[in-house]
Design a protein around this motif. Structure first.
Motif, PDB file in Angstrom:
ATOM      1  N   GLN A   1      86.579   7.569  25.820  1.00  0.00           N
ATOM      2  CA  GLN A   1      85.606   7.049  24.796  1.00  0.00           C
ATOM      3  C   GLN A   1      86.294   7.397  23.437  1.00  0.00           C
ATOM      4  OE1 GLN A   1      84.561   8.630  27.333  1.00  0.00           O
ATOM      5  NE2 GLN A   1      82.744   7.739  28.084  1.00  0.00           N
ATOM      6  N   ASP A   2      86.446   8.611  23.106  1.00  0.00           N
ATOM      7  CA  ASP A   2      86.943   8.988  21.624  1.00  0.00           C
ATOM      8  C   ASP A   2      88.187   8.245  21.196  1.00  0.00           C
ATOM      9  OD1 ASP A   2      87.084  10.491  19.589  1.00  0.00           O
ATOM     10  OD2 ASP A   2      88.166  12.317  20.262  1.00  0.00           O
ATOM     11  N   LEU A   3      89.100   8.303  22.344  1.00  0.00           N
ATOM     12  CA  LEU A   3      90.409   7.494  22.086  1.00  0.00           C
ATOM     13  C   LEU A   3      90.374   6.098  22.157  1.00  0.00           C
ATOM     14  CD1 LEU A   3      92.920   9.952  24.068  1.00  0.00           C
ATOM     15  CD2 LEU A   3      92.435  10.106  21.490  1.00  0.00           C
ATOM     16  N   ASN A   4      89.330   5.736  22.698  1.00  0.00           N
ATOM     17  CA  ASN A   4      89.203   4.154  23.259  1.00  0.00           C
ATOM     18  C   ASN A   4      90.728   3.813  24.195  1.00  0.00           C
ATOM     19  OD1 ASN A   4      89.920   0.966  21.878  1.00  0.00           O
ATOM     20  ND2 ASN A   4      88.267   1.378  23.191  1.00  0.00           N
TER      21      ASN A   4
ATOM     22  N   ASN B   1      91.437   4.553  28.368  1.00  0.00           N
ATOM     23  CA  ASN B   1      91.002   4.987  29.624  1.00  0.00           C
ATOM     24  C   ASN B   1      91.994   6.288  30.133  1.00  0.00           C
ATOM     25  OD1 ASN B   1      89.862   5.795  31.977  1.00  0.00           O
ATOM     26  ND2 ASN B   1      89.621   3.827  32.804  1.00  0.00           N
ATOM     27  N   VAL B   2      91.617   7.330  30.126  1.00  0.00           N
ATOM     28  CA  VAL B   2      92.690   8.415  30.466  1.00  0.00           C
ATOM     29  C   VAL B   2      92.449   8.786  31.866  1.00  0.00           C
ATOM     30  CG1 VAL B   2      93.036   9.543  28.346  1.00  0.00           C
ATOM     31  CG2 VAL B   2      91.377  10.455  29.834  1.00  0.00           C
ATOM     32  N   MET B   3      91.668   7.930  32.507  1.00  0.00           N
ATOM     33  CA  MET B   3      91.147   7.902  33.857  1.00  0.00           C
ATOM     34  C   MET B   3      90.920   9.619  34.335  1.00  0.00           C
ATOM     35  SD  MET B   3      93.797   5.403  35.570  1.00  0.00           S
ATOM     36  CE  MET B   3      94.491   4.162  34.534  1.00  0.00           C
ATOM     37  N   PHE B   4      89.998  10.189  33.413  1.00  0.00           N
ATOM     38  CA  PHE B   4      89.676  11.547  33.899  1.00  0.00           C
ATOM     39  C   PHE B   4      88.551  11.397  35.210  1.00  0.00           C
ATOM     40  CE2 PHE B   4      87.196  15.597  32.979  1.00  0.00           C
ATOM     41  CZ  PHE B   4      87.843  16.260  33.871  1.00  0.00           C
ATOM     42  N   SER B   5      88.872  11.935  36.166  1.00  0.00           N
ATOM     43  CA  SER B   5      88.057  11.571  37.296  1.00  0.00           C
ATOM     44  C   SER B   5      87.739  12.992  37.770  1.00  0.00           C
ATOM     45  CB  SER B   5      88.745  10.935  38.597  1.00  0.00           C
ATOM     46  OG  SER B   5      88.022  10.850  39.523  1.00  0.00           O
ATOM     47  N   GLN B   6      86.177  13.361  37.740  1.00  0.00           N
ATOM     48  CA  GLN B   6      85.963  14.872  38.216  1.00  0.00           C
ATOM     49  C   GLN B   6      85.682  14.798  39.611  1.00  0.00           C
ATOM     50  OE1 GLN B   6      83.148  14.825  34.560  1.00  0.00           O
ATOM     51  NE2 GLN B   6      83.945  16.649  34.285  1.00  0.00           N
ATOM     52  N   ARG B   7      86.500  14.905  40.317  1.00  0.00           N
ATOM     53  CA  ARG B   7      86.463  14.862  41.622  1.00  0.00           C
ATOM     54  C   ARG B   7      86.495  16.246  42.392  1.00  0.00           C
ATOM     55  NH1 ARG B   7      88.632  11.279  44.142  1.00  0.00           N
ATOM     56  NH2 ARG B   7      88.355   9.974  42.419  1.00  0.00           N
TER      57      ARG B   7
ATOM     58  N   PRO C   1      80.460   1.894  27.851  1.00  0.00           N
ATOM     59  CA  PRO C   1      79.748   2.217  26.704  1.00  0.00           C
ATOM     60  C   PRO C   1      78.910   3.473  26.908  1.00  0.00           C
ATOM     61  CG  PRO C   1      78.152   0.808  28.472  1.00  0.00           C
ATOM     62  CD  PRO C   1      79.599   1.179  28.973  1.00  0.00           C
ATOM     63  N   PHE C   2      79.161   4.502  27.828  1.00  0.00           N
ATOM     64  CA  PHE C   2      78.138   5.655  28.152  1.00  0.00           C
ATOM     65  C   PHE C   2      79.434   6.591  27.998  1.00  0.00           C
ATOM     66  CE2 PHE C   2      77.633   2.279  31.660  1.00  0.00           C
ATOM     67  CZ  PHE C   2      76.508   1.850  31.206  1.00  0.00           C
ATOM     68  N   SER C   3      78.496   7.890  27.610  1.00  0.00           N
ATOM     69  CA  SER C   3      79.537   9.249  27.567  1.00  0.00           C
ATOM     70  C   SER C   3      79.719   9.704  28.922  1.00  0.00           C
ATOM     71  CB  SER C   3      78.702  10.133  26.639  1.00  0.00           C
ATOM     72  OG  SER C   3      77.602  10.490  27.064  1.00  0.00           O
ATOM     73  N   GLY C   4      80.584  10.556  28.905  1.00  0.00           N
ATOM     74  CA  GLY C   4      81.042  11.208  30.329  1.00  0.00           C
ATOM     75  C   GLY C   4      81.889  10.383  31.133  1.00  0.00           C
ATOM     76  N   THR C   5      81.875  10.854  32.399  1.00  0.00           N
ATOM     77  CA  THR C   5      83.133  10.083  33.143  1.00  0.00           C
ATOM     78  C   THR C   5      82.548   9.393  34.124  1.00  0.00           C
ATOM     79  OG1 THR C   5      83.045  12.324  34.522  1.00  0.00           O
ATOM     80  CG2 THR C   5      84.879  12.033  32.813  1.00  0.00           C
ATOM     81  N   GLY C   6      80.946   9.467  34.387  1.00  0.00           N
ATOM     82  CA  GLY C   6      80.427   8.878  35.249  1.00  0.00           C
ATOM     83  C   GLY C   6      80.731   7.211  35.693  1.00  0.00           C
ATOM     84  N   PHE C   7      80.910   6.505  34.462  1.00  0.00           N
ATOM     85  CA  PHE C   7      81.120   5.124  34.685  1.00  0.00           C
ATOM     86  C   PHE C   7      82.526   4.714  35.270  1.00  0.00           C
ATOM     87  CE2 PHE C   7      82.736   1.157  32.701  1.00  0.00           C
ATOM     88  CZ  PHE C   7      81.832   0.245  33.667  1.00  0.00           C
ATOM     89  N   TRP C   8      83.426   5.504  34.820  1.00  0.00           N
ATOM     90  CA  TRP C   8      84.900   5.365  35.220  1.00  0.00           C
ATOM     91  C   TRP C   8      84.826   5.829  36.786  1.00  0.00           C
ATOM     92  CZ3 TRP C   8      89.164   3.574  36.229  1.00  0.00           C
ATOM     93  CH2 TRP C   8      90.119   4.164  37.038  1.00  0.00           C
ATOM     94  N   MET C   9      84.030   6.800  37.226  1.00  0.00           N
ATOM     95  CA  MET C   9      84.168   7.392  38.543  1.00  0.00           C
ATOM     96  C   MET C   9      83.702   6.295  39.381  1.00  0.00           C
ATOM     97  SD  MET C   9      83.983  11.463  38.128  1.00  0.00           S
ATOM     98  CE  MET C   9      83.831  11.740  39.903  1.00  0.00           C
ATOM     99  N   TRP C  10      82.708   5.747  39.091  1.00  0.00           N
ATOM    100  CA  TRP C  10      81.931   4.707  39.802  1.00  0.00           C
ATOM    101  C   TRP C  10      82.862   3.541  40.046  1.00  0.00           C
ATOM    102  CZ3 TRP C  10      80.438  -0.313  39.114  1.00  0.00           C
ATOM    103  CH2 TRP C  10      79.443  -0.989  40.142  1.00  0.00           C
ATOM    104  N   CYS C  11      83.668   2.947  38.959  1.00  0.00           N
ATOM    105  CA  CYS C  11      84.618   1.815  39.263  1.00  0.00           C
ATOM    106  C   CYS C  11      85.784   2.470  39.831  1.00  0.00           C
ATOM    107  CB  CYS C  11      85.150   1.751  37.925  1.00  0.00           C
ATOM    108  SG  CYS C  11      83.754   0.973  36.538  1.00  0.00           S
TER     109      CYS C  11
ATOM    110  N   ILE D   1      88.325   0.932  42.972  1.00  0.00           N
ATOM    111  CA  ILE D   1      89.801   1.029  42.790  1.00  0.00           C
ATOM    112  C   ILE D   1      90.624   1.639  43.926  1.00  0.00           C
ATOM    113  CG2 ILE D   1      91.707   1.713  41.009  1.00  0.00           C
ATOM    114  CD1 ILE D   1      89.523   1.165  39.074  1.00  0.00           C
ATOM    115  N   ARG D   2      90.037   2.982  44.132  1.00  0.00           N
ATOM    116  CA  ARG D   2      90.920   3.757  45.084  1.00  0.00           C
ATOM    117  C   ARG D   2      90.905   2.936  46.521  1.00  0.00           C
ATOM    118  NH1 ARG D   2      91.930   9.100  43.412  1.00  0.00           N
ATOM    119  NH2 ARG D   2      91.855  10.095  45.470  1.00  0.00           N
TER     120      ARG D   2
END
Lengths: 417, 88, 981
Positions: free
Chosen positions: A105-108, A110-116, C130-140, C144-145
């Motif tokens: 978000q900060d950089l606009n 997507n660095v795809m950081f995935s907290q897996r 539009p949200f903070s954190g990584t939740g939205f990306w991880m949901w998408c 993708i995976r």
């Protein structure tokens, strides 16, 4: 100057993708900068970004001998974690984690950081005690950590070898907020962000020396002309030694090769990061489907950016021993990066005894995950001429003063376990 | 797989050896009390790109310590001597 | 598409039946899975990675981007296999992948319609949310995976075996085509030991694509015949050299027949001082609209299927080319009865070639290029346009487009060693730079020669040079007519202006021309940025087909030459390598060696639970009934203090230190003084690293005037020995000392407990074991049941105790003798867990305290640092921050409650919130049966000054909090009455 979003992708697609703006400019250098950063890897670009964003210093150049993000930023195994237990380290890595969590978000971008999550496997009672100290320290500092029993590990990671393992799995320490990111995107995102704030990124310009006035550094010489600067900052991990040497600085750093491996892409096979506790090995799977494997250092000093067969064999043997199912899968590519191995395993972010010269390096295996905090703290150090509390311990004189930060307890030797 | 010509054992693969590091750093005299010299010896390295004089140990062979001239850019080995016979 | 009734190199007498996607697939021995699929009319054999577009067999070799299948089932399953490299075998089961429900009706193909949105950099610009954190990306990302990846792998253990071979030769020849065969012949004739490695099932290389029975076949047979007469040549087929490594090392994987009991693959590590790289070249695709439709193939592959596999890939063929080489395909297709049109981008075509084509009934359109293929499921026509823009595009009906945009030499192995190859514009390709010093020399197609004679001469010369000056290579084999194989005359056009529709540069990764244009637009202009931003060249073929075309496009856009744009780095392996092969047999229980003590079998027979200690297996505890470790260690520890116990400590490092300067040497490596130690006596010592941090501790006995016997901790034994050897062979060459490891030569056991002297006395009646004759820290030699032993009276448990050393072979009998004789004293064997309890009760430091970060002061051992002599670390241990009062010091903890503390818990001041790094941490914790209390060792800031203070122990991970009091860590018998008595 457009913001990236699903909408921008949509509208550009309708225009045949022919009107995208450049992600960054290709400017001619100005005669003088307030700050000149050597090295457009993640650390250098992040430093430039935070100098502009946090400190309003925008008359900044990042000089790169090759192309931006072309060093270790673009050739590592992309693991992000904040599980360090020694004072001086813990909060620095956690600052990085917090920056990571909102970096896209900060950089606009997507660095795809995935907290897996990352599971560090434990193979003896002694390792459990050591992990407990690490985990408790993390928790007491507001960082997530869980200690798992063998049964819990088996439930979460049923594909590991529990029956025939040379080193039985006694448990694991898990950081759920750890994960992986897309390495190139980090360099590109910071580059674009810095560029948008006025930073000049000067690629294909190799620094060949420094300009001095009296004892003070006043700029750099490059293969394409001199560039003057009030402050010069080195962010060239892997190559710190010979650049610092041009400025008359000797470092407690050796360069070693660290290899990485990727397999062909497969449908989801491993959905987290798993680290072996009985040898240097870890495995994860990228969004594209390739299994990403990391191993130990090639033991000797090297700048070759390619690895030797012994570590290849060793790493793959660990992979098959930990995850027997990988045996029939195929290795697609293996490569190496040049690590700045400091003599205590911890980084150096500091002003130097050379007036006007600032240093950021010694990242050992762990540079990628620290890019945000490293940039943030280094920018602070450059802007204010004093360290941020989170990098206060990362001085150059800690070796002489006895303030080394040695998480492995291995002593002053990069290649010993 | 770097191959090293051990003066005792002949041509062997790197897996028989262990690497130690820079052989140009000189241990101060044991009675030396200036910590700066010891800090330099223990921590500071030239870390050259190119030829590097370095200690290896034939740990799974004759157990001799060797001094190699090896190129850190190409991994080429140009010389290998017994540490006990190397000029200091 | 059909199988011809004659010709080819298949064995029509041996038909095989395979299975593809559940249906029978006939073929012959000598087929590949791909040729059988083509012969059976399978046009669509897979779906692409991103857009799920229909894809057919595209090539006939390792570069195949489309025909990726999954072989076998269950635990034998092998995803992502190139059908072009799979030998036809009866019963082979293959399935298409990356399609659901099947390749003919794949719902993923909806992506194709959305492809404008999946443009380069799509993922970087979206899902930010539009949200903070990584939740939205991880949901998408979850979706993708699931969509990405190719074949599906299984988690089952691999039922097959693999083996690893290391070998040497004088000359390694990589590639068994004309150049490689010539090289092997020359080197072989000179008497060199040669390994000739060919990845295909048979030798011949490009010759195998020539019509059977021609001149080239005759040449091949002759050479093969001679090679087989030379015993110094080892020919390996199905053997792919995947990497060139340091010094003289090459990695190769050989595929074996898969017979019962044989390994599946063999990994070769070849040491070859000289090698010839005759790895040939791979054809480049033409880029035009829909150039991925089934029915578009590489021209050379079409010829290969025709002449080698007797498969005619189309009835009405269009051969699209910018060079001479594709004319061979056109002519052979015409001879096989296909209607052929050549679309040549060049206006100038060599007269002879044109005449040859026209004689064969081929129409040649010069100055034209294919701008699009048309067809729904496969090619049905092509749109061909004049390049000078004069005139309308023609639509030509065809069911096959055989395309060639030139050739890319396989420079991979060379490039792995020597970095960047050079671009040769007249051949439109990258070739190895001339490096006369290189021990890997290219030969043949890989150097882009003009004619066959040159290939053979070059190969022969390289082979002869590699074999060295001695011997006679004889005369160069006569050449044959290689046809227009590589005659130069490259037209620059690989992609016509005005292509229509999606034009693919990287087929597997669905990278289109427009993606490259977009990357350029956005400033991703360096070759590495281009590759990474668009993913060109990152698929399983690693850019073998795509890279040069992508580079050419980027160079065009930048108005630069390709040579200036550079190339990406070539990395091993050349083709993907099975992980199991590189592992060989070093996996599972054998991933690392296992070290067992001489008494190991006894422990196992007694049902001991074992624990890992580095590579060692040690007896952890000896459960009685259903005891767990907690119950067992309490019982064992209590029993030792009450009666007697025996523990196996054979894993201790043992080093013989011998020579007239041995005492001087010990004085340098230990912090305390050794000159005064008399023979017969033992002393405890601490060693530091050069930086002043504690490295190790242990006891050393003076066996004689010039002989000492040192023990180290288990963990540091090897490191310390190596360190001694280094010092003695470099900095301390002046010392006359020799060190030898005795770790494996001696078994060691500790007999501890109040009854130990009595028991030993019965076992060794001839030796006076009285405290006067054998006080603590002294030793005596004796025999136990006629086995030689040395009895060291010393104690790490605080009990009256003896360490018994005996040569390894005597270990088990001595142990057994003690256990037998000890029965009346109620002797037990005890394990490392209770040994830990005993040493904690006594306050002895061990691994958890000697963690590589602690000083002598931290450990309360400063009294052992001599001030009268220098020793390793004596200067740097005084660095200011190591002397700070704020450092954590070793203390004891008396833990309240009935849970105890656990190692790794943190210590906070009483009442303080458990935040930050706290006051310290627990290193070793136990229940002390001797004290009837939970105790622990811990490091606490300035702890020695705080003894008596109440603190809290916090284990957030396991929700434990308890109170404890700081006390001396010498919990039990601090005066040492028991051990000294």
């Amino acid at each position: 100057m457009s913001r990236y979003s699903a909408l921008s992708v949509f509208t550009n697609a309708l225009k045949g993708n022919k009107s995208w703006p450049r992600a960054w400019r290709d400017p001619e250098p100005k005669p003088e900068y307030d700050v000149l950063i050597v090295g457009a890897g993640g650390h250098g670009l992040a430093t430039a970004y935070y100098l502009a964003k946090e400190h309003g210093i925008t008359n900044v150049a990042v000089v790169e001998k090759g192309y931006l993000g072309g060093g270790n930023t673009g050739r590592n195994t992309t693991i992000v974690r904040s599980n360090y237990f020694l004072p001086g380290n813990t909060m620095f890595y956690e600052r990085s984690m917090k920056l990571w969590e909102n970096l896209s978000q900060d950089l606009n971008y997507n660095v795809m950081f995935s907290q897996r999550g990352q599971y560090n496997l434990l193979h003896s009672p002694g390792q459990i005690d050591a992990a407990r100290r690490r985990g408790n320290t993390m928790r007491a500092n507001g960082i997530d950590a869980e200690l798992l029993s063998r049964q819990q590990v088996q439930r979460d990671l049923p594909y590991l070898d529990y029956d025939n393992a040379r080193f039985p799995i006694h448990g694991a320490i898990l950081q759920r907020r750890a994960g992986t990111a897309r390495h190139d995107a980090v360099a590109w995102g910071y580059a674009r962000g810095a560029d948008r704030r006025g930073v000049d990124i000067l690629q294909k310009r190799e620094v060949t020396g420094f300009l001095f006035d009296g004892g003070k550094i006043t700029g750099v010489q490059t293969n394409r002309g001199d560039i003057r600067a009030k402050k010069v900052a080195l962010c060239v991990a892997g190559h710190s030694g010979h650049l610092a040497k041009m400025a008359g600085l000797r470092l407690p750093i050796e360069s070693h090769s660290l290899q990485a491996f990727v397999t062909e892409p497969y449908k989801p096979f491993i959905d987290t990061v798993v680290s072996y506790g009985a040898g240097h090995f870890y495995i994860s799977q990228s969004d594209k489907g390739g299994l990403v494997l990391g191993g130990d250092l090639d033991m000797y000093n090297s700048y070759a950016q390619r690895g030797g067969l012994p570590v290849v064999e060793h790493t793959l043997a660990a992979a098959k021993s930990l995850v027997p199912g990988v045996s029939r899968l195929k290795l697609l590519r293996h490569w190496a990066g040049v690590m700045d191995m400091s003599m205590d395993g911890s980084p150096i972010i500091t002003r130097t005894p050379v007036d006007g010269l600032y240093f950021n390096g010694g990242w050992c295996y762990g540079g990628f995950k620290t890019i945000p905090a490293s940039g943030y703290c280094f920018a602070w150090t450059i802007a204010k001429d004093e360290p941020h509390p989170d990098n206060a311990a990362y001085t150059l004189d800690r070796f002489a003063r006895g303030g080394t930060i040695d998480e492995k307890g291995a002593g002053p030797h990069p290649n010993q376990q | 797989m770097i191959r090293i010509h051990c003066p005792i054992c002949g041509q062997r693969s790197e897996t028989e050896f262990s690497y130690y590091g820079d052989a140009t750093v000189k241990r101060p005299d044991e009675h030396e009390t200036d910590p700066a010299l010891w800090v330099d010896y223990v921590f500071t390295r030239d870390n050259p790109r190119g030829w590097h004089r370095e200690y290896w140990h034939h740990v799974q062979g004759c157990r001799q310590w060797l001094v190699l001239e090896r190129n850190t850019l190409t991994h080429e080995v140009s010389a290998c001597h017994l540490a006990s016979e190397a000029s200091s | 598409m059909k199988r011809l009734t004659t010709g080819g190199r298949i064995n029509r007498d041996t038909p095989v039946t395979m299975c593809f996607d559940g249906r029978d697939l006939p073929g012959f021995e000598g087929d590949t899975l791909a040729s059988a699929l083509l012969a059976a009319g399978h046009k669509t054999v897979g779906r692409s990675f991103k857009y799920h577009r229909r894809r057919g067999v595209y090539s006939a070799g390792v570069e195949e981007p489309n025909a990726m299948v999954t072989l076998h089932e269950g635990a034998f399953r092998e995803p992502n296999t190139r059908a072009t490299c799979v030998e036809a075998q009866d019963g082979l089961v293959a399935a298409s992948q990356n399609a659901w429900p099947n390749i003919h009706l794949d719902i993923g193909a909806v992506n194709n319609l959305l492809s404008p949105f999946f443009s380069a950099g799509f993922y970087y610009k979206t899902f930010i949310g539009p949200f903070s954190g990584t939740g939205f990306w991880m949901w998408c990302e979850r979706f993708i995976r699931r969509a990405s990846g190719m074949g599906r792998a299984v988690h089952l253990p691999d039922p097959d075996t693999y083996e690893k071979v290391t070998t040497t030769c004088d000359v390694l020849v990589i590639g068994g085509g004309a150049a490689g065969l010539s090289a092997a012949l020359a080197a072989g004739r000179k008497g060199a030991r040669v390994i000739l490695a060919e990845q295909d099932t048979v030798l011949g290389g490009a010759i195998l694509s020539d019509p059977v029975g021609g001149e080239s076949d005759f040449w091949l047979k002759q050479i093969e015949l001679e090679l087989h007469t030379l015993p110094n040549i080892r020919i390996l087929t199905r053997a792919s050299v995947f990497g060139a490594y340091d010094s003289d090392t090459y990695g190769m994987v050989e595929h074996l027949s898969g017979c019962e009991g044989q390994p599946r693959q063999r990994y070769w590590q070849i040491h070859a001082p000289r090698a010839v790289m005759a790895t040939g070249a791979i054809e480049r695709p033409m880029v035009f609209g829909n150039n991925d439709l089934p029915g578009v193939m590489l021209a050379g592959a079409v010829r290969s299927y025709l002449n080698r596999f007797a498969v005619l890939a189309g009835q009405t063929a269009l051969v699209a080319t910018n060079n001479d080489s594709a004319y061979a395909t056109a002519i052979d297709l015409a001879s096989a009865g296909a209607g052929v049109t050549v679309v040549d981008t060049r206006t100038e075509v060599p007269q002879a070639l044109r005449e040859q084509a026209e004689t064969a009934g081929i129409r040649v359109l010069r100055g034209h290029a294919v701008i699009a293929a048309r067809g729904r499921k496969c090619v049905t026509s092509a749109l061909v346009a004049p390049l000078d823009q004069n005139g309308q595009p023609l639509q030509l009906a065809c069911d096959l487009i055989a395309a060639s945009a030139g050739w890319s030499p396989n420079v991979h192995l060379w490039s792995q060693l020597y970095k960047t190859p050079e671009y040769r514009p007249e051949s439109a390709c990258f070739i190895p730079r001339a490096l006369f010093e290189a021990h890997l020399q290219p030969a043949g197609l890989v150097t882009a020669p003009m004619e066959m004679a040159q290939i053979i001469t070059d190969g022969f010369a390289r082979g002869s040079e590699a074999a060295g000056p001695d011997g006679d290579a004889g005369t160069v084999p006569e050449s044959f007519d290689g046809g227009p194989l590589w005659s130069g005359n490259f037209g620059p056009v690989w992609c016509a202006p005005g292509v229509k529709g999606k034009a693919f540069v990287d087929l597997q990764h669905d990278v289109k021309l427009s993606d490259i244009d977009q990357a350029h637009l956005e400033g991703y202009v360096s070759v590495e940025h281009l590759k990474r931003y668009t993913t060109t060249g990152m698929a399983t073929d690693q850019g073998k087909l795509a890279n040069v075309n992508a580079l050419a496009r980027m160079a065009d856009l930048q108005e630069r030459e390709i040579a200036e744009a550079g190339t990406t780095t070539f990395r091993p392996p050349f083709t993907p390598v099975t992980i199991g092969a590189l592992v060989g047999q070093d996996h599972g229980a054998h991933v690392r060696p296992t070290r067992r003590t001489p008494i190991h079998d006894w422990h196992v027979a007694q049902g001991a639970a074992l624990a890992e200690a580095g590579l060692w297996k040690r007896a952890w505890y000896y459960p009685q009934g259903d005891e767990d470790v907690g119950a067992a260690y309490r019982r064992e520890a209590a029993h030792v203090r009450a009666h007697i116990g025996l523990v196996d400590v054979s894993t201790l490092g043992k080093i013989a230190v011998q020579g007239p300067d041995a005492a001087t040497f010990l004085n340098r490596v230990y912090t305390n003084g050794w000159k005064s130690l008399r023979p017969g006596r033992i002393r405890y010592g601490v060693m530091l690293r050069e930086d002043g941090i504690v490295l190790d501790d242990g006891a050393t006995a003076r066996l004689g005037e010039h002989e000492y016997f040192m023990t180290t901790t288990t963990a540091n034994a090897a490191k310390i020995l190596a360190d001694f050897e280094r010092r003695l062979q470099s900095d301390w060459r002046d010392l006359k000392v020799h060190v030898t490891s005795l770790t494996d030569q001696f078994a060691a056991m500790a007999l501890a407990g109040p009854k130990s002297r009595a028991l030993l006395q019965t076992l060794c009646p001839d030796v006076d074991l009285s405290p006067e004759a054998l006080p603590n820290n002294s030793f005596v030699e004796a025999t136990i049941a006629e086995h030689p032993v040395r009895l060291h009276r010393m104690s790490f448990s605080g009990e009256l105790a003896y360490e018994i050393y005996t040569p390894s072979g005597h270990g088990q009998p001595v142990w057994q003798a003690i256990m037998t004789a000890g029965a009346p004293h109620r002797i037990i064997a005890y394990g490392t867990e209770s040994m830990g309890t005993l040493r904690i009760e006594k306050g002895h430091v061990a691994g958890p305290e000697l963690d590589g970060r602690t000083t002598m002061e931290d450990l309360g051992l400063a009294g052992l640092a001599s001030s009268k002599k220098p020793f390793v670390g004596s200067v740097l241990r005084h660095r200011p921050l190591l002397q700070s009062e704020d450092r954590a010091q070793l203390v004891g903890l008396l833990v309240e409650g009935d849970e105890g503390a656990r190692g790794g818990s943190l210590i906070f001041a009483k009442g303080a919130a458990p935040e930050g790094h706290g006051e310290g941490w627990v290193t070793s914790a136990t229940y002390s049966p001797a004290l009837g209390k939970y105790i622990a060792m811990a490091f606490v800031k300035n702890g020695q000054a705080r003894l008596g203070e109440e603190v809290q122990i916090v284990n957030l991970l396991e929700n434990q909090t308890s109170s404890a009091r700081l006390i001396s860590h010498h919990f039990f018998d601090p005066e040492g009455e028991r051990q000294n008595g």
